[in-house]
Every structure is written in structure tokens, then in C-alpha cells.
Design a protein around this motif. Structure first.
Motif, short mmCIF file in Angstrom:
data_model
loop_
_atom_site.label_atom_id
_atom_site.label_comp_id
_atom_site.label_asym_id
_atom_site.label_seq_id
_atom_site.Cartn_x
_atom_site.Cartn_y
_atom_site.Cartn_z
N THR A 31 0.96 -1.39 0.17
CA THR A 31 -0.14 0.16 0.04
C THR A 31 0.85 1.22 0.00
N HIS A 32 0.58 2.25 -0.88
CA HIS A 32 1.12 3.34 -1.07
C HIS A 32 0.45 4.64 -1.35
N GLN A 54 3.19 13.70 -12.49
CA GLN A 54 4.45 13.45 -12.16
C GLN A 54 4.64 12.82 -10.63
N ASP A 55 3.97 13.57 -9.98
CA ASP A 55 3.93 13.08 -8.33
C ASP A 55 3.74 11.64 -8.53
N ILE A 56 2.83 11.03 -9.35
CA ILE A 56 2.26 9.69 -9.29
C ILE A 56 3.27 8.74 -9.83
N VAL A 57 3.41 9.25 -11.23
CA VAL A 57 4.59 8.35 -11.99
C VAL A 57 5.72 8.28 -11.24
N ILE A 60 5.87 5.67 -8.35
CA ILE A 60 5.91 4.34 -8.87
C ILE A 60 7.18 4.03 -9.18
N GLU A 61 8.06 4.77 -10.22
CA GLU A 61 9.22 4.43 -10.48
C GLU A 61 10.20 4.52 -9.24
N ARG A 62 10.15 5.42 -8.54
CA ARG A 62 10.99 5.60 -7.60
C ARG A 62 11.13 4.42 -6.41
#
Length: 231
Positions: A31-32, A54-57, A60-62
């Protein structure tokens, strides 16, 4: 197991998902919950529509997440829908919770019930922010007095540029595997844009007999629906 990335709507931060998370974790999922720039504990950070995407992408990538179930509530459906197509094969499913959805070239303000100019005027009168709702505005949404108090205490002004910048989509939203959760106390039918998307074989509709903030009014039931979406 899925990785749930949960993004709350206008005026809210990650805290609003607190009661939804335990059942997801108990089922073995990650959960995030995410606070978008300019809101809650991130107040004051500059934010436009693409900042929120970009906050969301970036989250997820980080974190290197895969098998992502990306959940957007209310306003945040607009950046969530854009982020969903940008994360490619990391995505398992999108879940829109009583939310707006992005339309390429259109903004949240484009669909404002009094017209875009009315919302832009409201933002200008409030220092570039969308002022939070009052307790009276939450009447009829299936909330107890305690839940209303929790929401209104947690609300923070919403950065206006996120509402007026247009969405950018590279392909039709109807191609994404999607569950749309309609909260019936907030209106019995999805809006016209969502209704059109629900004709896609990739979309499915589920309903909840509660108001616009089910993560507060019916967190256990919302968690059950999220688990079903991830199955």
C-alpha cells in the motif's frame, strides 16, 4: 500480490486512506497512499496538473513498483488517468472512485457545472486556490458527525493551476483495464464522459451505497471492492 497506489481527491492528503489500508495489507498487498504536491503536509509546494501526474509516476518509478493498482478519488482521477498510461506494463488496473476522468486537451475546470470562467473567478478570489468545503457541504453524503469533523479538519486549500491546466493523453482512456466505483448518494449515474467509457470492454462499473468520500464513510467496503479489482 498487487501494489496499491492510492491518490485522494481535492483538499486531501494520504491520511484519508488510513482506514482502507489495513485490509489491503492483511491480504498481503503493498500500500502506497500518496499526497499530491501543494496539499496536506505538502502545502506551499508549487503544483500544476502535470506536477500531479509526475508525483504519481515518480512515486511508482522511485519505488520500483510493478503490478500496480492505481486508485484515484474525485479530482485525482484526472492525474491518475494520465499517469496510468505513462507507467506502461507496471499497471495492472486503474480504479476510479467516484472520480473525474481525464479528457485530452480538457481540464477539471472544463467540466465545471457553472462553466470554466466561474471556477477561474473563484480561484482568483481565493489567492489562486480552491477553498475547501464546509461541514454543511457534506450533508447527505453518508457521513457521521465525527467523520465530517475528520474531513473538514484535514481539508487544505487546493492549488488552482491543477484545475485549469489541460490533461494530456496519448491514447484512448477506454483501452486501460479499469474499474469505476460510483457512490450513489453523490448521484445515481456516472457523468456522460464516464458513461461513454463504460461501453468499453476494458471497463467495469461497481456501485457503493454511500457518498463521495467512501474511504471515510465505508472504508471496509471500499477495501473489499479494491481487493476484488486486484483479483
Amino acid at each position: 500480490m498487487a501494489e496499491f497506489v492510492l491518490v485522494a481527491g481535492a483538499w486531501l492528503g494520504s491520511w484519508v486512506w488510513d482506514e482502507v489500508l489495513p485490509p489491503l495489507r492483511a491480504a498481503g498487498h503493498g500500500t502506497h497512499p500518496l499526497t499530491l504536491s501543494g496539499l496536506a503536509e505538502k502545502q506551499g509546494a508549487p503544483a500544476g496538473q502535470q506536477t500531479h501526474v509526475q508525483d504519481i509516476v515518480g512515486e511508482i518509478e522511485r519505488r520500483g513498483l510493478r503490478d500496480v493498482v492505481l486508485v484515484g478519488h474525485s479530482y485525482s482521477g484526472i492525474p491518475v488517468g494520465q499517469a496510468a498510461e505513462r507507467i506502461g506494463d507496471r499497471l495492472t488496473r486503474v480504479v476510479f472512485v467516484d472520480s473525474e476522468v481525464p479528457v485530452d486537451g480538457r481540464s477539471f475546470a472544463s467540466g465545471w457545472w457553472q462553466g470554466p470562467a466561474a471556477l477561474e473567478s473563484l480561484l482568483a478570489d481565493n489567492g489562486g486556490y480552491w477553498p475547501p468545503l464546509s461541514a454543511d457541504d457534506l450533508d447527505g453524503q453518508g457521513l457521521t458527525d465525527e467523520q465530517v469533523a475528520r474531513l473538514t479538519k484535514g481539508f487544505t486549500p487546493h492549488p488552482g493551476a491543477t484545475l485549469t491546466e489541460p490533461a494530456v493523453l496519448a491514447r484512448p482512456l477506454g483501452e486501460l483495464p479499469t474499474t469505476y466505483v460510483k457512490c450513489l448518494l453523490d448521484g445515481p449515474e456516472p457523468n456522460d464522459t464516464v458513461a461513454g467509457l463504460l461501453s468499453s470492454e476494458h471497463w467495469r462499473l461497481v456501485t457503493m451505497d454511500t457518498g463521495h468520500w467512501p474511504m471515510v464513510s465505508q472504508p471496509a467496503e471500499l477495501a473489499r471492492l479494491l481487493l476484488a479489482a486486484a483479483a
